[in-house]
Structures are given as C-alpha cells and as structure tokens.
Design a protein around this motif. Structure first.
Motif, short mmCIF file in Angstrom:
data_model
loop_
_atom_site.label_atom_id
_atom_site.label_comp_id
_atom_site.label_asym_id
_atom_site.label_seq_id
_atom_site.Cartn_x
_atom_site.Cartn_y
_atom_site.Cartn_z
N TRP A 99 0.84 -1.21 0.01
CA TRP A 99 -0.10 -0.10 0.07
C TRP A 99 0.94 1.18 0.08
O TRP A 99 0.48 2.30 -0.66
CB TRP A 99 -0.78 -0.14 1.23
CG TRP A 99 -1.85 1.16 1.40
CD1 TRP A 99 -3.03 1.46 0.86
CD2 TRP A 99 -1.88 2.26 2.28
NE1 TRP A 99 -3.64 2.66 1.11
CE2 TRP A 99 -2.62 3.23 2.10
CE3 TRP A 99 -0.75 2.50 3.22
CZ2 TRP A 99 -2.67 4.29 2.89
CZ3 TRP A 99 -0.99 3.65 3.90
CH2 TRP A 99 -2.03 4.47 3.91
N ARG B 269 1.52 2.98 -3.37
CA ARG B 269 0.23 3.41 -4.16
C ARG B 269 0.34 4.50 -5.20
O ARG B 269 0.02 4.50 -6.37
CB ARG B 269 -0.99 3.50 -3.38
CG ARG B 269 -0.60 4.71 -2.69
CD ARG B 269 -1.96 4.52 -1.10
NE ARG B 269 -1.74 5.61 -0.38
CZ ARG B 269 -0.78 5.87 0.61
NH1 ARG B 269 -0.01 4.91 0.52
NH2 ARG B 269 -1.00 6.98 1.27
N ASN B 270 1.13 5.49 -4.53
CA ASN B 270 1.30 6.58 -5.28
C ASN B 270 2.30 6.76 -6.52
O ASN B 270 2.34 7.25 -7.31
CB ASN B 270 1.71 7.91 -4.55
CG ASN B 270 0.61 8.49 -3.62
OD1 ASN B 270 -0.50 7.91 -3.82
ND2 ASN B 270 0.95 9.10 -2.45
N ASP C 275 -2.34 4.09 -11.70
CA ASP C 275 -3.48 3.37 -11.98
C ASP C 275 -3.03 2.35 -12.92
O ASP C 275 -3.54 2.32 -13.93
CB ASP C 275 -4.61 4.28 -12.47
CG ASP C 275 -5.99 3.65 -12.70
OD1 ASP C 275 -6.11 2.63 -11.91
OD2 ASP C 275 -6.68 4.28 -13.26
N PRO D 141 -4.46 -2.25 -9.85
CA PRO D 141 -4.34 -1.26 -8.87
C PRO D 141 -5.43 -1.02 -7.91
O PRO D 141 -5.23 -0.31 -6.84
CB PRO D 141 -4.11 0.02 -9.96
CG PRO D 141 -4.71 -0.27 -11.14
CD PRO D 141 -4.44 -1.83 -11.38
N GLU D 142 -6.77 -1.72 -8.06
CA GLU D 142 -7.64 -1.48 -7.10
C GLU D 142 -7.09 -2.18 -5.81
O GLU D 142 -8.03 -1.80 -4.64
CB GLU D 142 -8.80 -2.21 -7.69
CG GLU D 142 -9.74 -1.56 -8.76
CD GLU D 142 -9.01 -1.94 -10.17
OE1 GLU D 142 -8.06 -2.84 -10.25
OE2 GLU D 142 -9.18 -1.21 -11.15
N PHE E 258 -5.13 -1.23 -4.02
CA PHE E 258 -4.72 -0.06 -3.19
C PHE E 258 -5.92 0.05 -2.30
O PHE E 258 -5.83 0.39 -1.16
CB PHE E 258 -3.96 0.76 -3.73
CG PHE E 258 -2.73 0.56 -4.51
CD1 PHE E 258 -1.56 0.02 -3.33
CD2 PHE E 258 -2.58 0.75 -5.73
CE1 PHE E 258 -0.48 -0.36 -3.95
CE2 PHE E 258 -1.37 0.37 -6.51
CZ PHE E 258 -0.12 -0.06 -5.40
N ASP E 259 -7.15 0.27 -3.00
CA ASP E 259 -8.44 0.43 -2.28
C ASP E 259 -8.66 -0.27 -1.04
O ASP E 259 -8.98 0.01 -0.01
CB ASP E 259 -9.49 0.85 -3.10
CG ASP E 259 -9.46 1.74 -4.05
OD1 ASP E 259 -8.54 2.64 -4.08
OD2 ASP E 259 -10.05 1.49 -5.24
N GLY F 102 -6.16 0.00 1.82
CA GLY F 102 -6.26 1.34 2.38
C GLY F 102 -7.42 0.98 3.44
O GLY F 102 -7.25 1.57 4.61
#
Ligand code: G1P
Length: 292
Positions: free
Chosen positions: A117, A120-121, A125, A213-214, A216-217, A220
């Motif tokens: 996580w 992520r940045n 995406d 990439p989902e 990461f949601d 989080g």
C-alpha cells in the motif's frame, strides 16, 4: 486499462531477525546467493520480464540497497585503473537507468499488505508486479516472465502458486480452489497462514504477484489479519467478488531464502548451475555426503 506490466514493487522493509547476527547491520535482502545479493536476483528477474520501473518499499537500516543500485565511482575508477574490464562491464549491465528506481519507506512494520500500500502513489493506476526477494525461483524463462506472458490473457490478479507439504500451510497464503485447469487455478477464497486443519488446500502463494491497482483501495481499508499485520492475501480475498484471482503454477524451483536451510539449498543449487564452479562444488558435496 491495458494488461502491460511496467512497474514492480519490492517490499524490503523487513527486519530479517531470522538471520541474526548476519543481518544486524546489513539488510537481509543483501545476503548473497553465491556472489549476487537476493535483491539483485529479484531485480534481474523483473528486468527479464520487461519491467521498466523499480519501486522499493524500504525501512530504517536499508540504505545498502540504495547504494547497490547506484553507480559507485570509486569502485569503477579502481576497476578501470586495474584493467578489470570484464568485471566492470558486469557491474553495469543490471543497473536500472537513472530515474527508473524509486524508494519509499514503510515507516512501521505493519505487514506485507501495508508495505505494498505504501507504493500506491508510485504505482498509480495500472497493473503492477510484486516480488518478494526471499522467494528465489530458479527458472527458464524466469518466473515473472512466465507470469507476464500469461497475464495478457488472464488479467485480474495473478499470483504464483505451488503445492506445499500439508503440514506447512501455516507458513503461506493458501488458495481455496474453485476450478483447476492445470497451469492456472481460479480461486473462490484465500486464507493467510491457516493451520493444516483449517487450510482449504495445500496450494500456496509464493512471492510473485501481478496485481490490479484496485488492490490499493482494499489495502487502504484493510483490518489487521494473521499475526496482527495488514495482509496482502486478505485484500486479494476481499477483491474476489470484483476481480478474478488466478493462481499460476510456474515452471521452476523455488527456494525459501527467508529460511536458513532454504538459503543454504539455494546457494548450493546456484553454485552447481555455475559453469565456473560446478565441478568443484559437486565434488565437494559428494565427498562431504560420503563421509557423513
Ligand atoms: C508472505 C505472504 C504469504 C505468502 C508468502 C510467500 O508471507 O503473506 O501469503 O505465501 O509471503 O513467501 P511471509 O513469508 O512474508 O510471512
């Protein structure tokens, strides 16, 4: 979104307590297999799979990794001066180009899910790979290359899997198999480190992932799981309703280099695969085995 995999995340924040005292002042990822650090094996595997950006999630005491993937002018000058052209060339061929490497710190030891996580940045995406340097896979083509080639057809989350001894399920993320097509397995559930009686199978996740990439949601929002840590496996399990999960039975041999005996196995196997030392090492191993 295309299925091209351009970025890889290397979680390297772990303390390496299992290898103390060797890892007291040295990252465990710098432990060598013959003469190459574990982390370099992982980076080269990523390069062979076409990865262009290398994201390290590090922690305190890990700066040796950053130095390793940087140019060392003093060393290069010295090698040049001494006419060691071959070594010099070998020192440059695996170095990622300037700007292709990024480092971020995990800050707190909250587990693999949290480490991923933290990237992520830097990932953004697009689908990305995760490589755990502890899991060394001897394979041709390399494990991640096999997976990237497969990912074009599967999409979703694709993770390397292998059958383990049933009594070892509590060391791994374990797949609850929905359908088994041999090379590829689809999951209906995933459990992090279940005891043998709770384990839905003996098919284990090993440290090669290609993830949407989902994830990461989900990471989080994740709660702490096994061992009080934020688990990547739990996030992948939560995604099952919206993102298919494929286990990929790679071709190759995996060495658990997070374990002392596995690390020694890897050193012997990689030495035996090296033309410059195979004969000597084979003779030594035979002699020592005969005298046991
Ligand atoms: C991690 C993962 C686990 C996976 C394993 C592979 O565990 O959490 O799901 O099976 O890597 O090596 P760790 O070994 O970091 O405890």
């Amino acid at each position: 979104m295309s299925n091209a995999v351009r970025k890889a995340v290397f979680p390297v924040g772990g303390l390496g307590t299992r290898f103390l005292p060797a890892t007291k002042s040295m990252p465990k990822e710098m432990l060598p297999i013959v003469d190459k650090p574990l982390i370099q094996h992982a980076v080269e595997e990523a390069q062979a799979a076409g990865i262009e950006e290398f994201i390290f999630v590090t922690g305190r005491g890990k700066t040796a990794i950053e130095d390793h993937f940087d140019r060392s002018f003093e060393l290069y000058d010295l090698l040049e001066e001494r006419g060691k052209k071959e070594i010099l060339a070998k020192m440059s061929e695996w170095l990622p180009s300037a700007g292709a490497v990024a480092y971020t710190r995990q800050q707190e030891p909250l587990g693999l899910g949290h480490a991923v996580w933290c990237a992520r940045n830097l990932v953004g995406d697009e689908p990305f790979a995760v490589l755990l340097a502890d899991d060394l896979v001897m394979a041709d083509p390399p494990c991640l290359r096999q997976m990237v080639d497969t990912y074009g057809d599967t999409g979703g989350n694709l993770v390397a899997v292998m059958e383990v001894e049933p009594e070892h399920t509590s060391r791994y993320g374990i797949v609850d198999v929905d359908s088994d097509q041999g090379k590829l397995v689809q999951a209906k559930g995933l459990v992090e480190k279940p005891s043998p009686v709770e384990a839905p199978s003996n098919l284990a996740i090993i440290g090669r992932y290609i993830l949407r990439p989902e994830v990461f949601d989900f990471l989080g929002d994740a709660e702490r799981g096994a061992g009080g840590e934020i688990q990547l496996t739990d996030a992948l399990a939560s995604m099952l309703g919206s993102t298919p999960f494929f286990g990929y039975r790679y071709s190759g041999v995996r060495y658990d280099c997070g374990d002392k005996v596995g690390f020694l196995h890897a050193n012997v196997a990689y030495a035996l695969a090296r033309p410059d030392m195979a004969d000597d090492v084979r003779t030594f191993v035979r002699d020592i085995a005969e005298n046991l």
